[in-house]
Structures are given as C-alpha cells and as structure tokens.
Design a protein around this motif. Structure first.
Motif, PDB file in Angstrom:
ATOM      1  N   GLU A  72       0.815  -1.211   0.000  1.00 46.50           N
ATOM      2  CA  GLU A  72       0.000   0.000   0.000  1.00 46.50           C
ATOM      3  C   GLU A  72       0.852   1.266   0.000  1.00 46.50           C
ATOM      4  OE1 GLU A  72      -3.325   0.164  -0.364  1.00 46.50           O
ATOM      5  OE2 GLU A  72      -3.362  -2.015  -0.499  1.00 46.50           O
ATOM      6  N   ARG A  73       2.006   1.211   0.640  1.00 47.34           N
ATOM      7  CA  ARG A  73       2.818   2.433   0.710  1.00 47.34           C
ATOM      8  C   ARG A  73       3.975   2.468  -0.292  1.00 47.34           C
ATOM      9  NH1 ARG A  73       5.278   1.324   6.664  1.00 47.34           N
ATOM     10  NH2 ARG A  73       7.114   0.170   6.004  1.00 47.34           N
ATOM     11  N   ALA A  74       4.179   1.390  -1.040  1.00 45.22           N
ATOM     12  CA  ALA A  74       5.304   1.318  -1.980  1.00 45.22           C
ATOM     13  C   ALA A  74       5.059   2.184  -3.211  1.00 45.22           C
ATOM     14  CB  ALA A  74       5.531  -0.127  -2.417  1.00 45.22           C
ATOM     15  N   GLU A  75       6.067   2.974  -3.568  1.00 41.93           N
ATOM     16  CA  GLU A  75       6.013   3.738  -4.815  1.00 41.93           C
ATOM     17  C   GLU A  75       6.518   2.889  -5.976  1.00 41.93           C
ATOM     18  OE1 GLU A  75       7.806   7.584  -4.501  1.00 41.93           O
ATOM     19  OE2 GLU A  75       6.864   7.955  -2.562  1.00 41.93           O
ATOM     20  N   SER A  76       7.358   1.909  -5.670  1.00 44.34           N
ATOM     21  CA  SER A  76       7.862   0.988  -6.684  1.00 44.34           C
ATOM     22  C   SER A  76       8.163  -0.342  -6.017  1.00 44.34           C
ATOM     23  CB  SER A  76       9.107   1.547  -7.373  1.00 44.34           C
ATOM     24  OG  SER A  76      10.156   1.680  -6.444  1.00 44.34           O
ATOM     25  N   ALA A  77       8.301  -1.368  -6.848  1.00 41.83           N
ATOM     26  CA  ALA A  77       8.593  -2.705  -6.351  1.00 41.83           C
ATOM     27  C   ALA A  77       9.371  -3.446  -7.430  1.00 41.83           C
ATOM     28  CB  ALA A  77       7.296  -3.440  -6.005  1.00 41.83           C
ATOM     29  N   ALA A  78       9.844  -4.625  -7.076  1.00 36.78           N
ATOM     30  CA  ALA A  78      10.559  -5.471  -8.036  1.00 36.78           C
ATOM     31  C   ALA A  78       9.984  -6.875  -7.942  1.00 36.78           C
ATOM     32  CB  ALA A  78      12.056  -5.477  -7.733  1.00 36.78           C
ATOM     33  N   PHE A  79      10.167  -7.634  -9.023  1.00 38.00           N
ATOM     34  CA  PHE A  79       9.691  -9.010  -9.058  1.00 38.00           C
ATOM     35  C   PHE A  79      10.698  -9.842  -9.833  1.00 38.00           C
ATOM     36  CE2 PHE A  79       7.111 -12.644 -10.295  1.00 38.00           C
ATOM     37  CZ  PHE A  79       6.439 -12.908  -9.113  1.00 38.00           C
ATOM     38  N   LEU A  80      10.919 -11.074  -9.382  1.00 38.25           N
ATOM     39  CA  LEU A  80      11.838 -11.986 -10.049  1.00 38.25           C
ATOM     40  C   LEU A  80      11.129 -13.310 -10.286  1.00 38.25           C
ATOM     41  CD1 LEU A  80      14.756 -12.734 -10.994  1.00 38.25           C
ATOM     42  CD2 LEU A  80      15.084 -13.649  -8.684  1.00 38.25           C
ATOM     43  N   ALA A  81      11.152 -13.755 -11.529  1.00 35.87           N
ATOM     44  CA  ALA A  81      10.664 -15.088 -11.880  1.00 35.87           C
ATOM     45  C   ALA A  81      11.836 -15.833 -12.505  1.00 35.87           C
ATOM     46  CB  ALA A  81       9.499 -14.998 -12.859  1.00 35.87           C
ATOM     47  N   TYR A  82      12.000 -17.098 -12.157  1.00 35.37           N
ATOM     48  CA  TYR A  82      13.108 -17.865 -12.728  1.00 35.37           C
ATOM     49  C   TYR A  82      12.723 -19.324 -12.839  1.00 35.37           C
ATOM     50  CZ  TYR A  82      14.205 -19.413  -7.995  1.00 35.37           C
ATOM     51  OH  TYR A  82      14.138 -19.966  -6.741  1.00 35.37           O
ATOM     52  N   ASP A  83      13.456 -20.022 -13.670  1.00 34.74           N
ATOM     53  CA  ASP A  83      13.280 -21.446 -13.869  1.00 34.74           C
ATOM     54  C   ASP A  83      14.675 -22.037 -14.061  1.00 34.74           C
ATOM     55  OD1 ASP A  83      12.192 -23.984 -14.453  1.00 34.74           O
ATOM     56  OD2 ASP A  83      12.064 -23.510 -16.593  1.00 34.74           O
ATOM     57  N   ALA A  84      15.095 -22.892 -13.149  1.00 33.75           N
ATOM     58  CA  ALA A  84      16.428 -23.494 -13.223  1.00 33.75           C
ATOM     59  C   ALA A  84      16.265 -24.993 -13.417  1.00 33.75           C
ATOM     60  CB  ALA A  84      17.222 -23.186 -11.959  1.00 33.75           C
ATOM     61  N   ARG A  85      16.345 -25.425 -14.662  1.00 39.31           N
ATOM     62  CA  ARG A  85      16.167 -26.841 -14.982  1.00 39.31           C
ATOM     63  C   ARG A  85      17.437 -27.645 -14.731  1.00 39.31           C
ATOM     64  NH1 ARG A  85      12.208 -26.512 -20.239  1.00 39.31           N
ATOM     65  NH2 ARG A  85      10.694 -25.199 -19.171  1.00 39.31           N
ATOM     66  N   SER A  86      18.583 -27.014 -14.933  1.00 39.54           N
ATOM     67  CA  SER A  86      19.871 -27.660 -14.684  1.00 39.54           C
ATOM     68  C   SER A  86      20.911 -26.541 -14.600  1.00 39.54           C
ATOM     69  CB  SER A  86      20.222 -28.630 -15.822  1.00 39.54           C
ATOM     70  OG  SER A  86      20.711 -27.924 -16.954  1.00 39.54           O
ATOM     71  N   PRO A  87      22.153 -26.875 -14.224  1.00 37.87           N
ATOM     72  CA  PRO A  87      23.194 -25.835 -14.197  1.00 37.87           C
ATOM     73  C   PRO A  87      23.474 -25.244 -15.578  1.00 37.87           C
ATOM     74  CG  PRO A  87      23.901 -27.739 -12.924  1.00 37.87           C
ATOM     75  CD  PRO A  87      22.633 -28.134 -13.641  1.00 37.87           C
ATOM     76  N   HIS A  88      23.037 -25.937 -16.614  1.00 35.50           N
ATOM     77  CA  HIS A  88      23.315 -25.492 -17.985  1.00 35.50           C
ATOM     78  C   HIS A  88      22.079 -24.979 -18.718  1.00 35.50           C
ATOM     79  CE1 HIS A  88      27.179 -27.303 -17.297  1.00 35.50           C
ATOM     80  NE2 HIS A  88      26.573 -28.413 -16.951  1.00 35.50           N
ATOM     81  N   GLU A  89      20.917 -25.063 -18.065  1.00 36.46           N
ATOM     82  CA  GLU A  89      19.684 -24.569 -18.685  1.00 36.46           C
ATOM     83  C   GLU A  89      18.823 -23.872 -17.633  1.00 36.46           C
ATOM     84  OE1 GLU A  89      15.759 -26.036 -21.175  1.00 36.46           O
ATOM     85  OE2 GLU A  89      17.398 -27.455 -20.869  1.00 36.46           O
ATOM     86  N   TRP A  90      18.752 -22.561 -17.753  1.00 37.66           N
ATOM     87  CA  TRP A  90      17.974 -21.769 -16.809  1.00 37.66           C
ATOM     88  C   TRP A  90      17.520 -20.475 -17.470  1.00 37.66           C
ATOM     89  CZ3 TRP A  90      20.357 -17.151 -16.311  1.00 37.66           C
ATOM     90  CH2 TRP A  90      21.736 -17.111 -16.508  1.00 37.66           C
ATOM     91  N   ARG A  91      16.502 -19.858 -16.881  1.00 40.43           N
ATOM     92  CA  ARG A  91      15.976 -18.578 -17.362  1.00 40.43           C
ATOM     93  C   ARG A  91      15.615 -17.732 -16.146  1.00 40.43           C
ATOM     94  NH1 ARG A  91      11.014 -20.695 -20.699  1.00 40.43           N
ATOM     95  NH2 ARG A  91      10.883 -21.972 -18.843  1.00 40.43           N
ATOM     96  N   SER A  92      15.785 -16.426 -16.305  1.00 44.88           N
ATOM     97  CA  SER A  92      15.494 -15.500 -15.218  1.00 44.88           C
ATOM     98  C   SER A  92      14.991 -14.182 -15.798  1.00 44.88           C
ATOM     99  CB  SER A  92      16.773 -15.266 -14.400  1.00 44.88           C
ATOM    100  OG  SER A  92      16.578 -14.272 -13.437  1.00 44.88           O
ATOM    101  N   VAL A  93      13.879 -13.678 -15.233  1.00 44.42           N
ATOM    102  CA  VAL A  93      13.345 -12.386 -15.652  1.00 44.42           C
ATOM    103  C   VAL A  93      13.178 -11.514 -14.417  1.00 44.42           C
ATOM    104  CG1 VAL A  93      11.352 -11.167 -16.626  1.00 44.42           C
ATOM    105  CG2 VAL A  93      12.211 -13.243 -17.743  1.00 44.42           C
ATOM    106  N   SER A  94      13.765 -10.332 -14.474  1.00 47.55           N
ATOM    107  CA  SER A  94      13.686  -9.355 -13.398  1.00 47.55           C
ATOM    108  C   SER A  94      12.824  -8.190 -13.872  1.00 47.55           C
ATOM    109  CB  SER A  94      15.097  -8.869 -13.043  1.00 47.55           C
ATOM    110  OG  SER A  94      15.040  -7.881 -12.051  1.00 47.55           O
ATOM    111  N   LEU A  95      11.853  -7.805 -13.041  1.00 51.74           N
ATOM    112  CA  LEU A  95      10.907  -6.735 -13.384  1.00 51.74           C
ATOM    113  C   LEU A  95      10.969  -5.625 -12.356  1.00 51.74           C
ATOM    114  CD1 LEU A  95       7.942  -9.208 -13.758  1.00 51.74           C
ATOM    115  CD2 LEU A  95       9.183  -8.224 -15.662  1.00 51.74           C
ATOM    116  N   ARG A  96      10.763  -4.421 -12.819  1.00 48.91           N
ATOM    117  CA  ARG A  96      10.590  -3.266 -11.932  1.00 48.91           C
ATOM    118  C   ARG A  96       9.285  -2.606 -12.321  1.00 48.91           C
ATOM    119  NH1 ARG A  96      14.557  -2.350  -8.663  1.00 48.91           N
ATOM    120  NH2 ARG A  96      16.651  -3.027  -9.160  1.00 48.91           N
ATOM    121  N   GLY A  97       8.568  -2.126 -11.314  1.00 52.00           N
ATOM    122  CA  GLY A  97       7.297  -1.488 -11.621  1.00 52.00           C
ATOM    123  C   GLY A  97       6.611  -0.933 -10.397  1.00 52.00           C
TER     124      GLY A  97
END
Length: 155
Positions: A72-97
C-alpha cells in the motif's frame, strides 16, 4: 561474476517476445517490496496479462499483513521469476514497476485478475488456513524488464 561477465559467458539476453512467453509459462516468483534498508521478499503466485502487468491475489490472515501494508505504501517494487532446470539450462526475468491494489469497484479489475491468474501456481497450504480475513487483488504495472537465459532452444 558481474552481469556483464555473465552475459559474456554462454548466457544470453532474452528478447521481449521470449520474456512475454516466459512470464506466461511461469506462475510463481519473488516479490520485493521496499522496507527501509532491506527489501521485504515474498514468494508469490502470479498471473501475467500478456502485455504490461502481473496480477497477485493476497490471501489475508490475522489482523495485519506485512505485504499488504508495504504494498500500500510502496512507490515501486521489483519481481523476479526464474526457472532453473539444470546448471546449464535456466531462465530468469527481473521486473521493476508499481504495485497497486485493485479496487473492488474497478470495472474489469477483478475479471482481469481472474483471467491472468489462470496460469498461476497455487500452494494448497493456504486453502485450509484459518482464520482468513479476505482476499485482496493487486496489479504490478511493469515499467521495465530484463531477461537472461542459458541453454534451451535458440530464438
């Protein structure tokens, strides 16, 4: 290893279409809300509208909720979604809003939340918790995003 060094390795940035697809596939991540010097981190189920917003449903227990108060009081926030299938296959998305409560009277607000939340991951732990004082809907309006990945199919 810095972000630049990471990208010089076999990791690559994700384009907008790939980020959209990733957010549509995922249903859980971590919400970071400002709280003094140290952000408050909350694992959250989320839905993505396919364009510019994430949606959350906060299940509220007890008389107070730290995530509700901080949202309620935040002017901004961040969010992180990730998927780590193995040490050699992963994805990460960082959001600000910006995070905002969905007013119960807002036309289309709850319908958009319900539609977006169809892909959200939902733990069954909360379905039996008592006493729940309600559910509050929130929209996270995405201002910027960054995605990186390693492995998997090429774009």
């Amino acid at each position: 290893m810095s972000a630049d060094e990471l990208l010089e390795s076999s990791a690559t940035t994700m384009g907008d279409d790939r980020i959209r697809a990733f957010l549509t596939e995922q249903g859980v991540g971590t919400l970071a809300l400002p709280d003094g010097d140290i952000p408050y981190l909350v694992p959250m189920s989320f839905g993505y509208d396919g364009e510019s917003a994430l949606y959350f449903a906060f299940l509220l227990f007890g008389s107070e909720s730290r995530k509700e108060t901080l949202s309620e009081r935040a002017e901004s926030a961040a969010f992180l979604a990730y998927d780590a299938r193995s040490p050699h296959e992963w994805r990460s998305v960082s959001l600000r809003g910006r995070i905002e409560a969905i007013d119960e009277d807002e036309e289309g607000g709850w319908a958009a939340l319900r539609e977006a939340m169809e892909n959200a991951w939902h733990p069954d732990l909360f379905s039996a918790a008592e006493p729940m004082r309600g559910v509050r809907g929130y929209r996270f309006r995405i201002d910027e995003w960054t995605g990186i990945r390693q492995g998997g199919p090429s774009e």
